[in-house]
Design a protein around this motif. Structure first.
Motif, PDB file in Angstrom:
ATOM      1  N   HIS A 161       5.885   3.537  -0.625  1.00 21.78           N
ATOM      2  CA  HIS A 161       4.975   2.448  -0.978  1.00 21.78           C
ATOM      3  C   HIS A 161       5.622   1.184  -0.435  1.00 21.78           C
ATOM      4  O   HIS A 161       6.752   0.859  -0.795  1.00 21.78           O
ATOM      5  CB  HIS A 161       4.818   2.362  -2.502  1.00 21.78           C
ATOM      6  CG  HIS A 161       3.551   1.709  -2.928  1.00 21.78           C
ATOM      7  ND1 HIS A 161       2.422   2.418  -3.259  1.00 21.78           N
ATOM      8  CD2 HIS A 161       3.226   0.404  -3.059  1.00 21.78           C
ATOM      9  CE1 HIS A 161       1.452   1.582  -3.591  1.00 21.78           C
ATOM     10  NE2 HIS A 161       1.913   0.353  -3.476  1.00 21.78           N
TER      11      HIS A 161
ATOM     12  N   HIS B 166       0.822  -1.212   0.000  1.00 19.45           N
ATOM     13  CA  HIS B 166       0.000   0.000   0.000  1.00 19.45           C
ATOM     14  C   HIS B 166       0.855   1.261   0.000  1.00 19.45           C
ATOM     15  O   HIS B 166       2.040   1.252   0.330  1.00 19.45           O
ATOM     16  CB  HIS B 166      -0.942   0.015   1.216  1.00 19.45           C
ATOM     17  CG  HIS B 166      -0.227   0.088   2.538  1.00 19.45           C
ATOM     18  ND1 HIS B 166       0.230  -1.031   3.210  1.00 19.45           N
ATOM     19  CD2 HIS B 166       0.113   1.153   3.322  1.00 19.45           C
ATOM     20  CE1 HIS B 166       0.796  -0.667   4.338  1.00 19.45           C
ATOM     21  NE2 HIS B 166       0.755   0.649   4.430  1.00 19.45           N
TER      22      HIS B 166
ATOM     23  N   ASP C 230       4.906   8.520   4.346  1.00 18.86           N
ATOM     24  CA  ASP C 230       4.082   9.522   3.663  1.00 18.86           C
ATOM     25  C   ASP C 230       3.886   9.098   2.220  1.00 18.86           C
ATOM     26  O   ASP C 230       4.113   7.927   1.869  1.00 18.86           O
ATOM     27  CB  ASP C 230       4.710  10.912   3.765  1.00 18.86           C
ATOM     28  CG  ASP C 230       6.133  10.965   3.212  1.00 18.86           C
ATOM     29  OD1 ASP C 230       6.503  10.080   2.402  1.00 18.86           O
ATOM     30  OD2 ASP C 230       6.879  11.889   3.574  1.00 18.86           O
ATOM     31  N   SER C 231       3.480  10.021   1.377  1.00 21.89           N
ATOM     32  CA  SER C 231       3.161   9.680  -0.011  1.00 21.89           C
ATOM     33  C   SER C 231       4.366   9.179  -0.800  1.00 21.89           C
ATOM     34  O   SER C 231       4.205   8.593  -1.874  1.00 21.89           O
ATOM     35  CB  SER C 231       2.549  10.893  -0.721  1.00 21.89           C
ATOM     36  OG  SER C 231       3.438  11.998  -0.678  1.00 21.89           O
TER      37      SER C 231
ATOM     38  N   HIS D 196       0.252   5.873   0.568  1.00 21.98           N
ATOM     39  CA  HIS D 196      -0.342   6.771   1.560  1.00 21.98           C
ATOM     40  C   HIS D 196      -0.793   8.078   0.927  1.00 21.98           C
ATOM     41  O   HIS D 196      -0.063   8.676   0.146  1.00 21.98           O
ATOM     42  CB  HIS D 196       0.667   7.067   2.668  1.00 21.98           C
ATOM     43  CG  HIS D 196       1.309   5.837   3.231  1.00 21.98           C
ATOM     44  ND1 HIS D 196       2.404   5.243   2.633  1.00 21.98           N
ATOM     45  CD2 HIS D 196       0.993   5.070   4.301  1.00 21.98           C
ATOM     46  CE1 HIS D 196       2.742   4.171   3.332  1.00 21.98           C
ATOM     47  NE2 HIS D 196       1.906   4.034   4.344  1.00 21.98           N
ATOM     48  N   ARG D 197      -2.003   8.490   1.290  1.00 26.97           N
ATOM     49  CA  ARG D 197      -2.483   9.818   0.881  1.00 26.97           C
ATOM     50  C   ARG D 197      -1.991  10.888   1.847  1.00 26.97           C
ATOM     51  O   ARG D 197      -1.880  12.062   1.488  1.00 26.97           O
ATOM     52  CB  ARG D 197      -4.006   9.829   0.831  1.00 26.97           C
ATOM     53  CG  ARG D 197      -4.605   8.951  -0.257  1.00 26.97           C
ATOM     54  CD  ARG D 197      -6.114   9.176  -0.339  1.00 26.97           C
ATOM     55  NE  ARG D 197      -6.714   8.391  -1.408  1.00 26.97           N
ATOM     56  CZ  ARG D 197      -7.258   7.192  -1.233  1.00 26.97           C
ATOM     57  NH1 ARG D 197      -7.294   6.647  -0.023  1.00 26.97           N
ATOM     58  NH2 ARG D 197      -7.794   6.538  -2.245  1.00 26.97           N
TER      59      ARG D 197
ATOM     60  N   THR E  61      -3.115   7.265  11.381  1.00 27.18           N
ATOM     61  CA  THR E  61      -3.142   7.828  10.031  1.00 27.18           C
ATOM     62  C   THR E  61      -4.028   9.067  10.006  1.00 27.18           C
ATOM     63  O   THR E  61      -4.993   9.163  10.771  1.00 27.18           O
ATOM     64  CB  THR E  61      -3.692   6.819   9.006  1.00 27.18           C
ATOM     65  OG1 THR E  61      -4.994   6.374   9.437  1.00 27.18           O
ATOM     66  CG2 THR E  61      -2.783   5.606   8.877  1.00 27.18           C
TER      67      THR E  61
ATOM     68  N   GLU F 213       1.241   8.116   7.797  1.00 28.32           N
ATOM     69  CA  GLU F 213       0.971   6.937   8.614  1.00 28.32           C
ATOM     70  C   GLU F 213       2.168   6.732   9.533  1.00 28.32           C
ATOM     71  O   GLU F 213       3.305   6.646   9.074  1.00 28.32           O
ATOM     72  CB  GLU F 213       0.765   5.695   7.759  1.00 28.32           C
ATOM     73  CG  GLU F 213       0.525   4.430   8.591  1.00 28.32           C
ATOM     74  CD  GLU F 213       0.542   3.160   7.745  1.00 28.32           C
ATOM     75  OE1 GLU F 213      -0.237   2.250   8.061  1.00 28.32           O
ATOM     76  OE2 GLU F 213       1.353   3.088   6.791  1.00 28.32           O
TER      77      GLU F 213
ATOM     78  N   LEU G   4      -5.341   4.858   3.452  1.00 29.17           N
ATOM     79  CA  LEU G   4      -4.243   4.270   2.699  1.00 29.17           C
ATOM     80  C   LEU G   4      -4.697   4.021   1.266  1.00 29.17           C
ATOM     81  O   LEU G   4      -5.890   4.073   0.947  1.00 29.17           O
ATOM     82  CB  LEU G   4      -3.805   2.951   3.347  1.00 29.17           C
ATOM     83  CG  LEU G   4      -3.431   3.008   4.829  1.00 29.17           C
ATOM     84  CD1 LEU G   4      -3.022   1.627   5.318  1.00 29.17           C
ATOM     85  CD2 LEU G   4      -2.328   4.027   5.084  1.00 29.17           C
TER      86      LEU G   4
END
Length: 219
Positions: A182, A147, A178-179, A149-150, A199, A153, A203
């Protein structure tokens, strides 16, 4: 032998904690980590000291306290300390740091786990809006879905360990994702892994099944 914590909180997060600008879930994460990490606790105390000096300056022209203000304040502190000590004695737990115990109503045995598939369980903790907090139980050797992240987390290991593209994390270690990250966290094969995860945005998952699970798991 106690694990040497190698993954710490950033200064920005610690300053936000000292200033009171973080969401409740992130405050919980910081408080839990500080209860285990001498390094970050010392840094947080230094930020608190700076904030105290700023507060003293801002109050220099404020009205004087009444004659009984100090006595009343000390009585409240003493009462709170006694209540706190009693609570700790009743809810001591080798896995959950003290800041987490009130959120689960006691010890690890009191956690209300809910299965989310593949042996993974979670318990969503009651925090205010702005960010969410949950405990995660990941069986030894199991992998969390790949996953992204927007938002941010933060994941702190409470028991066991996990490894991903960002490194190896054991008790007290915090991964801040963070974004740009991945990843696919995998629990160490030697022991089940229990984590605190917070968060501030959902996610992002690629697979169909994780997306379906996301709807009811609120991750």
């Amino acid at each position: 032998m106690a694990h040497e914590i190698k993954h710490h909180l950033t200064d920005d997060i610690l300053m936000g904690y000292a200033a009171g600008t973080l969401p409740e879930a992130f405050n919980l994460m910081v408080a839990a980590h500080l209860s285990l990490c001498d390094t970050c606790r010392a840094q947080a105390e230094s930020f608190d000291a700076v904030g105290g000096e700023v507060l003293n300056e801002s109050m220099s022209n404020s009205a004087a306290m009444t004659s009984d203000s100090l006595a009343a304040t000390m009585a409240l502190i003493a009462d709170g300390a006694m209540n706190s000590e009693a609570a700790v004695e009743q809810t001591a737990d080798p896995v959950l740091p003290k800041p987490l115990r009130n959120y689960v109503g006691g010890s690890l045995d009191d956690v209300n786990w809910r299965g989310v598939g593949m042996g993974v369980k979670q318990a969503i903790l009651p925090t205010s809006s702005g960010a969410s907090a949950r405990l995660l139980f990941i069986p030894a050797g199991a992998a969390m879905p790949d996953h992204g992240h927007r938002g941010v987390e933060m994941t702190m290991v409470l028991k066991g360990a996990f490894q991903d593209e960002d490194g190896y994390f054991a008790r007290g270690d915090v991964e801040i994702a963070d974004s740009d990250l991945h990843h696919t966290p995998v629990a160490d094969i030697h022991e089940d892994c229990i984590c605190l995860a917070v968060t501030d945005a959902p996610l992002t998952f690629e697979g169909l099944l994780p997306k379906i699970v996301q709807r009811f798991a609120r991750i």
